[in-house]
Design a protein around this motif. Structure first.
Motif, PDB file in Angstrom:
ATOM      1  N   MET A   1       0.830  -1.213   0.000  1.00 47.18           N
ATOM      2  CA  MET A   1       0.000   0.000   0.000  1.00 47.18           C
ATOM      3  C   MET A   1       0.860   1.257   0.000  1.00 47.18           C
ATOM      4  SD  MET A   1      -3.097  -0.864   2.622  1.00 47.18           S
ATOM      5  CE  MET A   1      -4.335  -2.096   2.223  1.00 47.18           C
ATOM      6  N   VAL A   2       1.904   1.255   0.823  1.00 46.42           N
ATOM      7  CA  VAL A   2       2.817   2.402   0.913  1.00 46.42           C
ATOM      8  C   VAL A   2       3.476   2.650  -0.446  1.00 46.42           C
ATOM      9  CG1 VAL A   2       5.037   3.133   1.916  1.00 46.42           C
ATOM     10  CG2 VAL A   2       3.209   2.266   3.405  1.00 46.42           C
ATOM     11  N   LYS A   3       3.895   1.567  -1.098  1.00 47.64           N
ATOM     12  CA  LYS A   3       4.531   1.689  -2.415  1.00 47.64           C
ATOM     13  C   LYS A   3       3.548   2.261  -3.440  1.00 47.64           C
ATOM     14  CE  LYS A   3       7.090  -0.956  -5.842  1.00 47.64           C
ATOM     15  NZ  LYS A   3       7.617  -2.256  -6.231  1.00 47.64           N
ATOM     16  N   LYS A   4       2.328   1.775  -3.436  1.00 47.81           N
ATOM     17  CA  LYS A   4       1.320   2.247  -4.395  1.00 47.81           C
ATOM     18  C   LYS A   4       0.960   3.716  -4.170  1.00 47.81           C
ATOM     19  CE  LYS A   4      -0.658  -2.215  -5.476  1.00 47.81           C
ATOM     20  NZ  LYS A   4      -1.662  -3.231  -5.136  1.00 47.81           N
TER      21      LYS A   4
ATOM     22  N   LEU B   1      -6.749  -4.199  14.976  1.00 48.70           N
ATOM     23  CA  LEU B   1      -8.111  -3.937  14.526  1.00 48.70           C
ATOM     24  C   LEU B   1      -8.848  -2.918  15.377  1.00 48.70           C
ATOM     25  CD1 LEU B   1      -9.291  -7.422  13.226  1.00 48.70           C
ATOM     26  CD2 LEU B   1      -8.414  -5.464  11.936  1.00 48.70           C
ATOM     27  N   ASP B   2      -8.205  -2.361  16.395  1.00 51.47           N
ATOM     28  CA  ASP B   2      -8.829  -1.268  17.148  1.00 51.47           C
ATOM     29  C   ASP B   2      -8.949  -0.015  16.289  1.00 51.47           C
ATOM     30  OD1 ASP B   2      -9.244  -2.859  19.313  1.00 51.47           O
ATOM     31  OD2 ASP B   2      -7.648  -2.000  20.539  1.00 51.47           O
ATOM     32  N   LEU B   3      -8.276   0.008  15.149  1.00 51.27           N
ATOM     33  CA  LEU B   3      -8.390   1.118  14.202  1.00 51.27           C
ATOM     34  C   LEU B   3      -9.608   0.957  13.286  1.00 51.27           C
ATOM     35  CD1 LEU B   3      -4.667   1.430  13.061  1.00 51.27           C
ATOM     36  CD2 LEU B   3      -5.907   2.942  14.631  1.00 51.27           C
ATOM     37  N   THR B   4     -10.277  -0.175  13.374  1.00 52.38           N
ATOM     38  CA  THR B   4     -11.414  -0.473  12.495  1.00 52.38           C
ATOM     39  C   THR B   4     -12.688  -0.608  13.316  1.00 52.38           C
ATOM     40  OG1 THR B   4     -11.297  -2.889  12.648  1.00 52.38           O
ATOM     41  CG2 THR B   4      -9.816  -1.817  11.053  1.00 52.38           C
ATOM     42  N   ALA B   5     -13.784  -0.818  12.634  1.00 56.58           N
ATOM     43  CA  ALA B   5     -15.072  -1.032  13.310  1.00 56.58           C
ATOM     44  C   ALA B   5     -15.120  -2.380  14.024  1.00 56.58           C
ATOM     45  CB  ALA B   5     -16.211  -0.940  12.299  1.00 56.58           C
ATOM     46  N   HIS B   6     -14.227  -3.307  13.651  1.00 56.84           N
ATOM     47  CA  HIS B   6     -14.250  -4.653  14.241  1.00 56.84           C
ATOM     48  C   HIS B   6     -13.827  -4.660  15.708  1.00 56.84           C
ATOM     49  CE1 HIS B   6     -15.058  -6.523  10.424  1.00 56.84           C
ATOM     50  NE2 HIS B   6     -14.009  -5.911   9.887  1.00 56.84           N
TER      51      HIS B   6
ATOM     52  N   GLU C   1      -9.550 -15.081   5.584  1.00 58.69           N
ATOM     53  CA  GLU C   1     -10.133 -14.204   6.609  1.00 58.69           C
ATOM     54  C   GLU C   1      -9.064 -13.263   7.171  1.00 58.69           C
ATOM     55  OE1 GLU C   1     -12.469 -14.422  10.902  1.00 58.69           O
ATOM     56  OE2 GLU C   1     -11.078 -16.031  10.354  1.00 58.69           O
ATOM     57  N   THR C   2      -7.911 -13.826   7.467  1.00 61.77           N
ATOM     58  CA  THR C   2      -6.820 -13.010   8.003  1.00 61.77           C
ATOM     59  C   THR C   2      -6.412 -11.945   6.995  1.00 61.77           C
ATOM     60  OG1 THR C   2      -6.050 -14.823   9.396  1.00 61.77           O
ATOM     61  CG2 THR C   2      -4.460 -13.072   8.916  1.00 61.77           C
ATOM     62  N   TYR C   3      -6.302 -12.322   5.725  1.00 60.63           N
ATOM     63  CA  TYR C   3      -5.931 -11.369   4.682  1.00 60.63           C
ATOM     64  C   TYR C   3      -6.935 -10.213   4.619  1.00 60.63           C
ATOM     65  CZ  TYR C   3      -4.973  -9.279   0.184  1.00 60.63           C
ATOM     66  OH  TYR C   3      -4.697  -8.368  -0.800  1.00 60.63           O
ATOM     67  N   GLU C   4      -8.203 -10.529   4.631  1.00 60.93           N
ATOM     68  CA  GLU C   4      -9.236  -9.489   4.543  1.00 60.93           C
ATOM     69  C   GLU C   4      -9.175  -8.530   5.729  1.00 60.93           C
ATOM     70  OE1 GLU C   4     -12.893 -11.648   3.921  1.00 60.93           O
ATOM     71  OE2 GLU C   4     -12.197 -12.388   1.965  1.00 60.93           O
ATOM     72  N   LEU C   5      -8.972  -9.068   6.924  1.00 58.04           N
ATOM     73  CA  LEU C   5      -8.863  -8.213   8.113  1.00 58.04           C
ATOM     74  C   LEU C   5      -7.582  -7.375   8.066  1.00 58.04           C
ATOM     75  CD1 LEU C   5     -10.144 -10.717  10.813  1.00 58.04           C
ATOM     76  CD2 LEU C   5     -11.320  -8.646   9.997  1.00 58.04           C
ATOM     77  N   VAL C   6      -6.490  -7.971   7.603  1.00 61.58           N
ATOM     78  CA  VAL C   6      -5.224  -7.241   7.475  1.00 61.58           C
ATOM     79  C   VAL C   6      -5.370  -6.110   6.459  1.00 61.58           C
ATOM     80  CG1 VAL C   6      -2.866  -7.470   6.564  1.00 61.58           C
ATOM     81  CG2 VAL C   6      -3.683  -9.037   8.328  1.00 61.58           C
ATOM     82  N   GLN C   7      -6.028  -6.371   5.349  1.00 61.94           N
ATOM     83  CA  GLN C   7      -6.275  -5.319   4.353  1.00 61.94           C
ATOM     84  C   GLN C   7      -7.026  -4.147   4.991  1.00 61.94           C
ATOM     85  OE1 GLN C   7      -6.085  -4.564   0.897  1.00 61.94           O
ATOM     86  NE2 GLN C   7      -4.477  -6.084   0.752  1.00 61.94           N
ATOM     87  N   GLU C   8      -8.086  -4.458   5.709  1.00 60.82           N
ATOM     88  CA  GLU C   8      -8.886  -3.413   6.335  1.00 60.82           C
ATOM     89  C   GLU C   8      -8.075  -2.635   7.377  1.00 60.82           C
ATOM     90  OE1 GLU C   8     -13.101  -2.858   8.708  1.00 60.82           O
ATOM     91  OE2 GLU C   8     -12.652  -4.780   7.759  1.00 60.82           O
ATOM     92  N   GLY C   9      -7.321  -3.356   8.201  1.00 61.08           N
ATOM     93  CA  GLY C   9      -6.494  -2.703   9.211  1.00 61.08           C
ATOM     94  C   GLY C   9      -5.412  -1.829   8.603  1.00 61.08           C
ATOM     95  N   CYS C  10      -4.783  -2.305   7.541  1.00 62.41           N
ATOM     96  CA  CYS C  10      -3.730  -1.528   6.872  1.00 62.41           C
ATOM     97  C   CYS C  10      -4.301  -0.274   6.225  1.00 62.41           C
ATOM     98  CB  CYS C  10      -2.984  -2.382   5.853  1.00 62.41           C
ATOM     99  SG  CYS C  10      -1.824  -3.555   6.585  1.00 62.41           S
ATOM    100  N   ARG C  11      -5.475  -0.376   5.630  1.00 60.56           N
ATOM    101  CA  ARG C  11      -6.108   0.815   5.049  1.00 60.56           C
ATOM    102  C   ARG C  11      -6.370   1.868   6.135  1.00 60.56           C
ATOM    103  NH1 ARG C  11      -8.851  -2.974   1.815  1.00 60.56           N
ATOM    104  NH2 ARG C  11     -10.643  -2.992   3.218  1.00 60.56           N
ATOM    105  N   ALA C  12      -6.882   1.418   7.279  1.00 62.77           N
ATOM    106  CA  ALA C  12      -7.171   2.345   8.380  1.00 62.77           C
ATOM    107  C   ALA C  12      -5.880   2.960   8.923  1.00 62.77           C
ATOM    108  CB  ALA C  12      -7.933   1.621   9.491  1.00 62.77           C
ATOM    109  N   LEU C  13      -4.851   2.152   9.088  1.00 65.57           N
ATOM    110  CA  LEU C  13      -3.575   2.662   9.599  1.00 65.57           C
ATOM    111  C   LEU C  13      -2.946   3.638   8.618  1.00 65.57           C
ATOM    112  CD1 LEU C  13      -1.315   2.701  11.686  1.00 65.57           C
ATOM    113  CD2 LEU C  13      -0.363   0.673  10.565  1.00 65.57           C
ATOM    114  N   LEU C  14      -2.966   3.306   7.337  1.00 66.71           N
ATOM    115  CA  LEU C  14      -2.378   4.203   6.337  1.00 66.71           C
ATOM    116  C   LEU C  14      -3.127   5.537   6.317  1.00 66.71           C
ATOM    117  CD1 LEU C  14      -0.197   4.645   4.259  1.00 66.71           C
ATOM    118  CD2 LEU C  14      -1.678   3.545   2.556  1.00 66.71           C
ATOM    119  N   ALA C  15      -4.431   5.512   6.425  1.00 64.76           N
ATOM    120  CA  ALA C  15      -5.212   6.758   6.471  1.00 64.76           C
ATOM    121  C   ALA C  15      -4.805   7.594   7.681  1.00 64.76           C
ATOM    122  CB  ALA C  15      -6.704   6.451   6.507  1.00 64.76           C
TER     123      ALA C  15
END
Length: 153
Positions: free
Chosen positions: A25-28, A112-117, A132-146
């Motif tokens: 994500m950082v690279k993109k 995941l405290d950065l997300t709604a989960h 499942e882990t990948y999907e949660l990691v994606q969501e967490g990384c998006r929230a952290l990057l924001a």
């Protein structure tokens, strides 16, 4: 430079998955000169090992590299080096605080405290569910990057 450290028990499944996803994500976003990402374990079980085969397979499926990644153990010196030290579950958080000797620092928090989960990231080493882990990691990384991008403004 903002440095992020993802931490799980063995540093072969969840934290290297988060490291690889966040790096991608950082690279993109062309932020490699502003954000550095790493991962570590609270245990010493898998030091020097590559990510788990399931993690590698899942990341490869999405075109995300794990080349040159290897397990390492959390060190006391990591507390000074990293702005964020992120545990994948409550057990990781307790162990991080014990290892680092800084139990109340706001730089240490559950991913995941950065997300709604607001829950633990399940360990696919035990569940076998790398998707499942990948999907949660994606969501967490998006929230952290924001969150980090707001700091960089």
């Amino acid at each position: 430079m903002i440095r992020v450290l993802f931490v799980c028990l063995g540093n072969i499944c969840r934290s290297p998955m988060a490291e690889a996803v966040m790096r991608d994500m950082v690279k993109k976003e062309h932020l490699e000169d502003k954000i550095e990402v790493d991962s570590a374990a609270t245990s010493s079980w898998h030091i020097g090992e590559p990510p788990h085969r399931g993690t590698q397979d899942k990341l490869r499926e999405y075109g995300i590299s794990t080349i040159d990644m290897q397990g390492r153990q959390l060190q006391k010196s990591d507390f000074e080096k990293f702005a964020y030290i992120i545990g994948m579950d409550e057990s990781n958080i307790r162990n991080i605080r014990t290892i680092l000797g800084n139990p109340n620092s706001p730089k240490i928090f559950r991913f995941l405290d950065l997300t709604a989960h607001r829950k633990d990231v399940p360990d696919p080493y035990y569940t076998g569910d790398f998707q499942e882990t990948y999907e949660l990691v994606q969501e967490g990384c998006r929230a952290l990057l924001a969150k980090i991008k707001q700091e960089l403004l």
